[in-house]
Motif scaffolding. Structure first.
Motif, short mmCIF file in Angstrom:
data_model
loop_
_atom_site.label_atom_id
_atom_site.label_comp_id
_atom_site.label_asym_id
_atom_site.label_seq_id
_atom_site.Cartn_x
_atom_site.Cartn_y
_atom_site.Cartn_z
N THR A 221 0.64 1.26 -3.82
CA THR A 221 -0.62 1.52 -4.52
C THR A 221 -1.32 2.76 -3.98
O THR A 221 -2.05 3.41 -4.69
CB THR A 221 -1.58 0.32 -4.41
OG1 THR A 221 -1.84 0.06 -3.03
CG2 THR A 221 -1.01 -0.91 -5.08
N GLY A 222 -1.11 3.07 -2.69
CA GLY A 222 -1.74 4.23 -2.09
C GLY A 222 -0.71 5.23 -1.60
O GLY A 222 -0.98 6.03 -0.72
N CYS A 223 0.46 5.15 -2.18
CA CYS A 223 1.58 5.97 -1.74
C CYS A 223 1.44 7.38 -2.32
O CYS A 223 1.59 7.58 -3.50
CB CYS A 223 2.88 5.32 -2.22
SG CYS A 223 4.36 6.16 -1.70
N ASP A 224 1.10 8.32 -1.47
CA ASP A 224 1.03 9.71 -1.92
C ASP A 224 1.93 10.54 -1.02
O ASP A 224 3.14 10.37 -1.04
CB ASP A 224 -0.41 10.21 -1.96
CG ASP A 224 -1.19 9.80 -0.72
OD1 ASP A 224 -0.58 9.65 0.36
OD2 ASP A 224 -2.40 9.61 -0.83
N HIS B 280 -4.04 -5.37 -3.59
CA HIS B 280 -2.95 -4.78 -4.38
C HIS B 280 -2.89 -5.43 -5.77
O HIS B 280 -2.65 -4.76 -6.77
CB HIS B 280 -1.60 -4.96 -3.67
CG HIS B 280 -1.58 -4.39 -2.30
ND1 HIS B 280 -1.02 -5.06 -1.24
CD2 HIS B 280 -2.07 -3.24 -1.79
CE1 HIS B 280 -1.16 -4.35 -0.15
NE2 HIS B 280 -1.79 -3.23 -0.46
N ALA C 79 0.81 -1.22 0.00
CA ALA C 79 0.00 0.00 0.00
C ALA C 79 0.85 1.27 0.00
O ALA C 79 0.65 2.15 -0.81
CB ALA C 79 -0.96 0.00 1.19
N PRO D 254 5.50 6.19 -5.23
CA PRO D 254 4.22 5.79 -5.81
C PRO D 254 4.46 5.31 -7.25
O PRO D 254 5.58 5.43 -7.77
CB PRO D 254 3.42 7.09 -5.81
CG PRO D 254 4.47 8.15 -5.96
CD PRO D 254 5.69 7.63 -5.24
#
Length: 170
Positions: free
Chosen positions: A87-90, A142, A55, A121
């Protein structure tokens, strides 16, 4: 009735659990074979690119990236590239960095790899998915995200748990 490591009062539940376990072993064997084929084909081309995904790219995929990179470096295997993404790396990717304290000393990991690691990301065009020969993801969601971005990646995308040794508990 005793199954793997659990005690069952109902033999039907025990039988179902054992069947599920056997089916899982077949799935793992199939995954091993597919992964071996992918790696051999890539190495014949002279390059292998492995993508680890979780994530946030700050824990599971980061550790797999670092451990695998360390093994590749110590083995002097040419042509292998290791990358990892979240996948949710901001903004979390920008705030969290692994440090020497995150890696246990008994791991004997080259700390230069740890300090150089930067959570990332996916790129806007998701080119990492297309370019990877093998994609290893932490969880089912994922994998769904990867396949949503690139359905053709299904043949090269596996869960980390598909690499567990036979009989190893999840």
């Amino acid at each position: 009735f005793f199954g793997d490591t659990a005690v069952y009062d109902d033999p039907a539940i025990a039988k179902q659990h054992i069947e599920e376990w056997r089916q899982r072993q077949f799935e793992i064997k199939d995954s091993y074979s597919r992964i071996q084929e992918i790696i051999l084909a890539a190495m014949q081309r002279g390059r292998l690119k492995i993508l680890f995904v979780c994530a946030g790219n700050v824990n599971r995929s980061a550790h797999m990236h670092i451990i695998t990179q360390d093994m590749i470096n110590k083995s002097s295997i040419p042509g292998v590239t290791i990358i990892s993404r979240g996948t949710g790396c901001d903004f979390v990717c920008q705030l969290v960095r692994l440090t020497r304290e995150d890696i246990p000393p008994q791991a004997k990991i080259d700390m230069n790899i740890v300090t150089a690691f930067q959570p990332r990301p996916f790129s806007d065009d998701d080119s990492e998915i297309e370019e990877a020969d093998l994609i290893l993801v932490a969880e089912g969601p994922h994998k769904k995200i990867i396949l949503g971005k690139n359905p053709a990646a299904e043949a090269k995308t596996f869960l980390f748990t598909e690499l567990l040794p036979m009989g190893h508990p999840k």
